[in-house]
Design a protein around this motif. Structure first.
Motif, mmCIF file in Angstrom:
data_model
loop_
_atom_site.group_PDB
_atom_site.id
_atom_site.type_symbol
_atom_site.label_atom_id
_atom_site.label_comp_id
_atom_site.label_asym_id
_atom_site.label_seq_id
_atom_site.Cartn_x
_atom_site.Cartn_y
_atom_site.Cartn_z
ATOM 1 N N SER A 79 36.243 46.333 48.063
ATOM 2 C CA SER A 79 36.809 46.946 49.157
ATOM 3 C C SER A 79 36.244 45.357 50.516
ATOM 4 O O SER A 79 37.252 45.168 50.820
ATOM 5 C CB SER A 79 35.716 47.686 50.121
ATOM 6 O OG SER A 79 34.743 47.233 50.732
ATOM 7 N N VAL A 80 35.995 44.929 49.458
ATOM 8 C CA VAL A 80 35.426 43.287 50.385
ATOM 9 C C VAL A 80 36.401 42.507 49.821
ATOM 10 O O VAL A 80 37.396 41.691 50.947
ATOM 11 C CB VAL A 80 34.330 42.475 49.855
ATOM 12 C CG1 VAL A 80 34.375 40.931 50.630
ATOM 13 C CG2 VAL A 80 32.922 43.292 49.901
ATOM 14 N N VAL A 81 36.694 42.853 48.971
ATOM 15 C CA VAL A 81 37.847 41.580 47.683
ATOM 16 C C VAL A 81 39.265 41.403 48.182
ATOM 17 O O VAL A 81 40.229 40.978 48.220
ATOM 18 C CB VAL A 81 37.775 42.006 46.437
ATOM 19 C CG1 VAL A 81 38.729 41.341 45.954
ATOM 20 C CG2 VAL A 81 36.199 41.089 45.782
ATOM 21 N N ASP A 82 39.268 43.593 48.278
ATOM 22 C CA ASP A 82 40.868 43.932 48.843
ATOM 23 C C ASP A 82 40.989 42.864 50.210
ATOM 24 O O ASP A 82 41.872 44.305 51.118
ATOM 25 C CB ASP A 82 41.545 45.311 48.437
ATOM 26 C CG ASP A 82 40.384 46.463 48.781
ATOM 27 O OD1 ASP A 82 39.597 46.491 50.113
ATOM 28 O OD2 ASP A 82 40.529 47.351 48.489
ATOM 29 N N GLY A 83 40.154 42.971 51.177
ATOM 30 C CA GLY A 83 40.553 42.834 52.460
ATOM 31 C C GLY A 83 39.728 44.351 53.102
ATOM 32 O O GLY A 83 39.932 43.788 54.551
ATOM 33 N N SER A 84 39.859 44.939 52.824
ATOM 34 C CA SER A 84 40.000 46.544 54.296
ATOM 35 C C SER A 84 38.795 46.768 54.556
ATOM 36 O O SER A 84 38.512 47.076 55.371
ATOM 37 C CB SER A 84 40.103 47.846 52.809
ATOM 38 O OG SER A 84 39.531 47.868 51.720
ATOM 39 N N LEU A 85 37.483 46.333 54.113
ATOM 40 C CA LEU A 85 36.334 46.655 54.635
ATOM 41 C C LEU A 85 35.877 45.240 55.883
ATOM 42 O O LEU A 85 35.671 45.624 56.797
ATOM 43 C CB LEU A 85 34.755 45.669 53.709
ATOM 44 C CG LEU A 85 34.133 46.269 54.100
ATOM 45 C CD1 LEU A 85 33.310 47.608 54.634
ATOM 46 C CD2 LEU A 85 32.534 45.775 53.678
ATOM 47 N N HIS A 86 36.884 44.072 55.311
ATOM 48 C CA HIS A 86 36.579 42.841 56.714
ATOM 49 C C HIS A 86 37.503 42.368 57.228
ATOM 50 O O HIS A 86 37.832 41.309 58.070
ATOM 51 C CB HIS A 86 35.623 42.038 56.078
ATOM 52 C CG HIS A 86 33.944 42.167 55.631
ATOM 53 N ND1 HIS A 86 33.322 42.851 56.373
ATOM 54 C CD2 HIS A 86 33.415 41.990 54.959
ATOM 55 C CE1 HIS A 86 32.600 42.506 55.827
ATOM 56 N NE2 HIS A 86 32.307 42.111 54.584
ATOM 57 N N ASN A 87 38.794 43.341 57.061
ATOM 58 C CA ASN A 87 40.226 43.036 57.585
ATOM 59 C C ASN A 87 40.580 41.523 57.250
ATOM 60 O O ASN A 87 41.162 40.662 57.914
ATOM 61 C CB ASN A 87 39.681 43.347 59.202
ATOM 62 C CG ASN A 87 40.170 44.561 59.254
ATOM 63 O OD1 ASN A 87 40.773 45.529 58.456
ATOM 64 N ND2 ASN A 87 39.314 45.033 60.217
ATOM 65 N N TYR A 88 40.566 40.950 55.806
ATOM 66 C CA TYR A 88 40.542 39.438 55.569
ATOM 67 C C TYR A 88 42.371 39.245 55.885
ATOM 68 O O TYR A 88 43.062 40.647 55.576
ATOM 69 C CB TYR A 88 40.650 39.376 53.460
ATOM 70 C CG TYR A 88 38.776 38.982 53.585
ATOM 71 C CD1 TYR A 88 37.657 39.063 55.274
ATOM 72 C CD2 TYR A 88 38.027 39.498 52.466
ATOM 73 C CE1 TYR A 88 36.696 38.709 55.110
ATOM 74 C CE2 TYR A 88 37.318 39.228 52.634
ATOM 75 C CZ TYR A 88 36.062 38.601 53.446
ATOM 76 O OH TYR A 88 34.619 38.661 52.846
ATOM 77 N N ALA A 89 42.456 38.624 56.200
ATOM 78 C CA ALA A 89 43.805 37.856 56.415
ATOM 79 C C ALA A 89 44.641 37.674 54.811
ATOM 80 O O ALA A 89 46.047 38.385 54.370
ATOM 81 C CB ALA A 89 44.574 36.622 57.674
ATOM 82 N N MET A 90 44.140 37.499 54.141
ATOM 83 C CA MET A 90 44.738 36.923 52.343
ATOM 84 C C MET A 90 43.612 37.318 51.491
ATOM 85 O O MET A 90 41.898 37.418 51.763
ATOM 86 C CB MET A 90 44.293 35.100 52.739
ATOM 87 C CG MET A 90 45.343 34.622 53.073
ATOM 88 S SD MET A 90 45.444 33.238 52.702
ATOM 89 C CE MET A 90 44.112 32.355 52.754
ATOM 90 N N THR A 91 43.836 37.835 50.349
ATOM 91 C CA THR A 91 42.771 38.096 48.834
ATOM 92 C C THR A 91 43.505 38.018 48.335
ATOM 93 O O THR A 91 44.265 37.712 47.348
ATOM 94 C CB THR A 91 43.023 39.737 49.179
ATOM 95 O OG1 THR A 91 44.670 40.452 49.271
ATOM 96 C CG2 THR A 91 42.437 40.496 51.148
ATOM 97 N N ALA A 92 42.822 37.973 47.292
ATOM 98 C CA ALA A 92 42.776 37.763 46.224
ATOM 99 C C ALA A 92 42.004 37.438 44.570
ATOM 100 O O ALA A 92 40.621 38.580 45.095
ATOM 101 C CB ALA A 92 42.417 35.262 46.463
#
Length: 704
Positions: A433-446
């Protein structure tokens, strides 16, 4: 048509023995006549909405696959009139209300026709490969998924390839990239590499080593890289470069590489502009800096953020990103390498440019057969973190040992970080959930995987290692898939569809990682350094730096074994959330797989298994080595169902693995026994060789 004929000729020649070249894209005729006829009714034609290179690649791949699987020639048409019994490959931006444009997703349905719809051609391509996968694995076409969207935006392979054709940590021959021939001669194999990646949804490739040569930024090499980009582009794959941080000095003639120096910043801006003129869809830069002797911004009193942001500024006019690796540690005999990345990067959270992703290895040390997840995950809510897995088997047996790596990837991705109290048994704050951005609402994921490909005809050396490339790609697209489901797919697409053999091989794959850990590094042992990163050398104590010795990690002495990372030791556990600390802090309750990662345990300490530490270690070492014999027996049972050439290849490698597993067992047991002073417990026999014998064997191995 010429390409189709060549592929069909290849298929016919493989009747004499499968050389593994086709990977999981084996479009052999389906033996079940009824199933073949059932599929055939749905494929009277292939209709395309336009003739763009990507869409035509999708149509031609489907045509090729159907020709092989169904023995049926299916025409490609551009007439999208009202017909029935065909496949419509339709790219249209109006679908953006249903599919996120940036996510490369697709919709698929089956009524009078099969429809694969996306608002980008690459989405249609991914849907086409998914349709072929359904057929290859014998699934019903009535259950096609409505919408399929990747969970991570940038899904990359990192190649550690060098200008001279070698591959750092490569075990399948030389580099795929024939730099001396490019750009004039483009090997047809590059296209098959792109096909294989597109079939998994991989959309980016870093073509050179993170220990980068500045030569890759010269005009000479940029033309070569551009030639590769031209091959990859019609398969939705963008090309990236690892860059040498002091390049402005090495090839630019400047006196400094200080990221805050105006001339240095201008040099990078000009170089980036030069790259985009040659490669309009260039993906960006991967950087290893101030790590293991590599130069970086700290050489000038600057931070990692200063260096990354300078490159981000150079990329500002373009659609490219910076991937800055967090694999850093200094040669400090008093420090704990485990803590280094967290200590250097968490103070910089929120200070990186919006184009920067910090790339973090799955564990805090270095791609061990089993590691706890890196404490960086979850501790940088303002900075996108990319996962870095290692597909190539640097610490899991090179190309001789059969280790299916999906369980390694899944174990990390599914682990709860307990960030902000959101963790739960269902995984509300997992690493994934960190990597896919769902936890922190990352603008980019990789997500990135260090590739295991090479010039060997079968791509990966060990045919079974193809499954690790495949598993990484499938999990990069959808990390919720299970290790078992992925293994089952791969076996059916690559080796056999015979049910009993599929079950046997899948079971082998799922158990292979634990078997390897048992004879290699059980109960949380770690040994990330030896001269070749493979030969067992737990006694190794001489190196230019302390953290490049084996004894630095296992801390064996007359009292016990293991690295104390609690408050009484290095206190590395303090880098995790309280809930994680609670799980691992007490040696009485710490799960056995992580025990020696965090505790120095007495030899006579009774563990949760009911055995003492010494007896538990011996049990793991011996049963692990013996289990490779079980793997050999299981593999022998599938001989009638597997291609003879592949069967013989794997049989030979398993024989080597068994021999080397015993070598690992004997090395650890004989060495640790000099500290434990304990007898080898019954019913395990004493090794036939001495400690001096295995030491000599390791020295000989390093002469390879």
């Amino acid at each position: 048509m010429k390409r189709l004929i060549c592929c069909l000729l290849l298929i016919s020649t493989l009747s004499y023995g499968d050389d593994g070249y086709r990977l999981w894209l084996k479009y052999d005729l389906i033996k079940d006549v009824a199933k073949r006829e059932e599929y055939a009714r749905s494929f009277q034609f292939i209709a395309v909405s336009n003739q763009s290179p990507i869409l035509m690649n999708a149509a031609q791949e489907l045509q090729l696959g159907l020709q092989g699987l169904l023995g049926k020639s299916v025409p490609i048409i551009t007439d999208l009139g009202k017909r029935k019994g065909g496949v419509y490959l339709n790219e249209h931006k109006d679908f953006s209300n249903h599919i996120n444009y940036k996510d490369d997703g697709y919709a698929m349905s089956n009524s009078d026709n099969i429809y694969i719809l996306a608002n980008k051609g690459v989405g249609v391509l991914y849907g086409t490969f998914a349709l072929l996968r359904y057929i290859q694995t014998g699934r019903s076409l009535t259950s096609l998924p409505l919408i399929n969207i990747p969970k991570v935006q940038y899904r990359l392979l990192n190649h550690w390839d060098n200008t001279n054709g070698t591959i750092e940590r490569g075990y399948a021959g030389e580099s795929l990239w024939k730099w001396y021939e490019l750009p004039a001669t483009v090997d047809p194999r590059y296209r098959d590499y792109a096909r294989a990646n597109a079939s998994l949804g991989i959309n980016g490739t870093v073509v050179n080593n993170v220990n980068a040569s500045a030569r890759f930024l010269t005009a000479e090499y940029l033309e070569k890289v551009a030639a590769l980009a031209n091959v990859f582009r019609p398969y939705g794959i963008r090309i990236y470069l690892s860059v040498y941080f002091p390049a402005p000095k090495v090839i630019g003639g400047l006196k400094t590489a200080d990221p805050l120096d105006p001339e240095v910043r201008k040099w990078w801006a000009d170089k980036t502009k030069e790259i985009y003129k040659l490669i309009p869809d260039f993906g960006g830069f991967l950087v290893k800096a101030n790590s293991e002797g590599e130069p970086g911004p700290q050489d000038y009193g600057r931070t990692h953020a200063d260096g990354a942001n300078m490159l981000a500024d150079a990329l500002a006019p373009y659609d490219g990103i910076v991937m800055w690796r967090a694999f850093v540690y200094k040669a400090d005999p008093k420090a704990d390498r485990f803590k280094a990345a967290h200590e250097e990067f968490t103070p910089l959270d929120g200070k990186f440019d919006k184009k920067v992703i910090v790339q973090v290895k799955n564990g805090p040390i270095d791609f061990q057969p089993r590691e706890p997840f890196s404490p960086l995950f979850g501790n940088m809510p303002k900075t996108p973190l990319s996962m870095e897995f290692q597909i190539t088997q640097e610490y899991t047996g090179f190309a001789t040992h059969w280790v299916y790596e999906a369980p390694i990837f899944k174990e990390c991705l599914d682990t709860d970080t307990y960030v902000h109290g959101k963790g739960s048994p269902s995984g509300g704050a997992t690493v994934a959930s960190v990597v896919d951005g769902s936890l922190h609402n990352y603008a980019m994921t990789a997500i990135a995987g260090v590739a295991n490909t090479g010039s060997d005809r079968n791509w990966t050396g060990n045919p079974m290692a193809q499954a690790n490339w495949y598993a990484y790609g499938r999990l990069a697209w959808d990390h919720t898939l299970s290790s078992e489901a992925i293994a089952n797919e791969w076996v059916k697409m690559t080796l056999t569809s015979e049910p009993k053999a599929v079950k046997t091989i899948t079971n082998l794959m799922l158990k292979s990682r634990e078997i390897y850990v048992d004879y290699n590094t059980p109960i949380g042992l770690s040994r990330p350094w030896s001269g070749v990163h493979f030969a067992p050398e737990p006694w190794q104590e001489k190196s230019p730096r302390p953290d490049w010795t084996a004894i630095y990690y296992h801390r064996a002495d007359s009292i016990g074994l293991g690295f104390d990372r609690t408050a009484t030791g290095s206190n590395a556990l303090a880098q995790y959330r309280p809930e994680v600390q609670q799980k691992w802090n007490n040696p009485e309750t710490c799960p056995l797989p992580y025990l020696l990662w965090f505790h120095h345990v007495p030899w006579t300490k009774k563990l949760s298994s009911g055995r003492t530490l010494w007896d538990e270690l011996c049990t793991r070492f011996y049963t692990g080595a013996d289990s490779v014999g079980w793997m050999q027996q299981q593999w022998a049972q599938v001989k009638p169902a597997v291609d003879p050439a592949i069967f013989a290849d794997v049989t030979g490698r398993l024989a080597t693995q068994h021999k080397e597993a015993i070598w690992w067992r004997d090395s650890w047991v004989l060495y640790l026994q000099t500290y434990s002073k304990q007898p080898i417990p019954a019913p395990f026999p004493k090794p036939e060789r001495t400690l001096d014998d295995v030491k000599r064997l390791s020295e000989i191995y390093k002469l390879r």
